[in-house]
Design a protein around this motif. Sequence first.
Motif, mmCIF file in Angstrom:
data_model
loop_
_atom_site.group_PDB
_atom_site.id
_atom_site.type_symbol
_atom_site.label_atom_id
_atom_site.label_comp_id
_atom_site.label_asym_id
_atom_site.label_seq_id
_atom_site.Cartn_x
_atom_site.Cartn_y
_atom_site.Cartn_z
ATOM 1 N N GLU A 4 10.310 18.897 -13.653
ATOM 2 C CA GLU A 4 9.218 17.990 -13.312
ATOM 3 C C GLU A 4 9.708 16.836 -12.444
ATOM 4 N N GLU A 5 8.901 16.465 -11.458
ATOM 5 C CA GLU A 5 9.177 15.280 -10.656
ATOM 6 C C GLU A 5 8.828 14.036 -11.472
ATOM 7 N N ILE A 6 9.820 13.197 -11.713
ATOM 8 C CA ILE A 6 9.590 11.949 -12.440
ATOM 9 C C ILE A 6 9.200 10.843 -11.456
ATOM 10 N N ILE A 7 9.925 10.765 -10.349
ATOM 11 C CA ILE A 7 9.636 9.788 -9.292
ATOM 12 C C ILE A 7 9.680 10.495 -7.947
ATOM 13 N N LYS A 8 8.724 10.172 -7.096
ATOM 14 C CA LYS A 8 8.769 10.631 -5.707
ATOM 15 C C LYS A 8 8.437 9.458 -4.799
ATOM 16 N N LEU A 9 9.366 9.142 -3.911
ATOM 17 C CA LEU A 9 9.141 8.124 -2.888
ATOM 18 C C LEU A 9 8.883 8.833 -1.577
ATOM 19 N N ASP A 10 7.734 8.561 -0.967
ATOM 20 C CA ASP A 10 7.304 9.268 0.234
ATOM 21 C C ASP A 10 7.138 8.274 1.379
ATOM 22 N N HIS A 11 8.155 8.221 2.257
ATOM 23 C CA HIS A 11 8.129 7.380 3.463
ATOM 24 C C HIS A 11 7.846 5.910 3.120
ATOM 25 N N GLU A 23 13.506 1.050 4.876
ATOM 26 C CA GLU A 23 13.002 1.738 6.057
ATOM 27 C C GLU A 23 12.873 3.237 5.793
ATOM 28 N N ASP A 24 11.637 3.695 5.666
ATOM 29 C CA ASP A 24 11.311 5.122 5.608
ATOM 30 C C ASP A 24 12.142 5.860 4.542
ATOM 31 N N ILE A 25 11.995 5.417 3.293
ATOM 32 C CA ILE A 25 12.763 5.993 2.183
ATOM 33 C C ILE A 25 12.019 7.197 1.592
ATOM 34 N N ASN A 26 12.695 8.332 1.549
ATOM 35 C CA ASN A 26 12.183 9.529 0.888
ATOM 36 C C ASN A 26 13.177 9.923 -0.201
ATOM 37 N N LEU A 27 12.708 10.004 -1.441
ATOM 38 C CA LEU A 27 13.618 10.243 -2.553
ATOM 39 C C LEU A 27 12.843 10.852 -3.715
ATOM 40 N N THR A 28 13.433 11.872 -4.329
ATOM 41 C CA THR A 28 12.823 12.500 -5.495
ATOM 42 C C THR A 28 13.808 12.481 -6.654
ATOM 43 N N GLN A 59 3.715 -1.316 0.409
ATOM 44 C CA GLN A 59 3.122 -1.724 1.681
ATOM 45 C C GLN A 59 2.863 -0.521 2.587
ATOM 46 N N GLN A 60 3.827 0.387 2.638
ATOM 47 C CA GLN A 60 3.710 1.556 3.508
ATOM 48 C C GLN A 60 4.360 2.748 2.819
ATOM 49 N N GLY A 61 3.648 3.871 2.788
ATOM 50 C CA GLY A 61 4.129 5.053 2.102
ATOM 51 C C GLY A 61 3.481 5.185 0.729
ATOM 52 N N GLU A 62 3.971 6.126 -0.066
ATOM 53 C CA GLU A 62 3.418 6.366 -1.391
ATOM 54 C C GLU A 62 4.543 6.509 -2.414
ATOM 55 N N ILE A 63 4.278 6.015 -3.632
ATOM 56 C CA ILE A 63 5.165 6.245 -4.770
ATOM 57 C C ILE A 63 4.382 6.998 -5.835
ATOM 58 N N TYR A 64 4.983 8.057 -6.348
ATOM 59 C CA TYR A 64 4.381 8.840 -7.421
ATOM 60 C C TYR A 64 5.266 8.743 -8.658
#
Length: 252
Positions: A4-11, A23-28, A59-64
């Motif tokens: 399961e994805e616990i955290i997802k950082l999307d841009h 700056e433009d962080i993508n991380l799962t 501010q910019q992007g999405e966190i799940y």
Amino acid sequence: MMKEEIIKLDHITYKYEQEDVLEDINLTVREGDFLTIVGPNGSGKSTLLKLILGINRVQQGEIYLFGEKINRFKNWERIGYVSQKANSFNSGFPATVEEVVASGLTKKIGLFRFYKKKHREKVFQALKEVGMENFLHRTIGDLSGGQQQRVFIARALVSDPELLILDEPTVGVDVRNVSNFYDLLFELNRNLGLTLILVTHDTGTITEKATHIACLNKQLHFHGDSYEYEELNNQDMSAFYGHDVYTLKHDH
């Protein structure tokens, strides 16, 4: 089977005034991961944690979080947090270890509710998980920095979180106890299956405990498992940090 994805950082991009901090962080981060985030001072590590914890707004992007957008996420008891308390804790505070850990149940049972037998049992079990059950009635201010941090971890564990976030937890901890502290985190991750995110400057010893490493300096310069991290050379690390870096390997 994919965990399961616990955290997802999307841009994720974040600015203070007009300056980019991230700056433009993508991380799962997936269930059961032990992610260590390393980087120089001012690299955006604390800002990243504040965004994940909902302290700062995206501010910019999405966190799940657990598959849900952070602005809709309500189940914050699923996340435990331990800050740099050992470095700034008031040693004169009169609370006992039991009282400090029990305060971690406030969200579940209410601010002015009495603790029942089952709650005292949960406090004892949380302290047992960090090896501090024999200090139940000691005053928190009488403990060493390392012992205090174990108590604060117990306070975070008592509400049964699925994710534990630790921000520079060894600040103020005697260097002789740092290795034991990391052993504790390793055991929580491996034995309890607890997902961990640790921010630290101590890259020499923690890499053998963590499953994944992220190198952050405004941008995410590296994110991979601990074996891939060990393959990075001094030139790679110097590029991440912006100055000469020489990695020391700790053999045990």
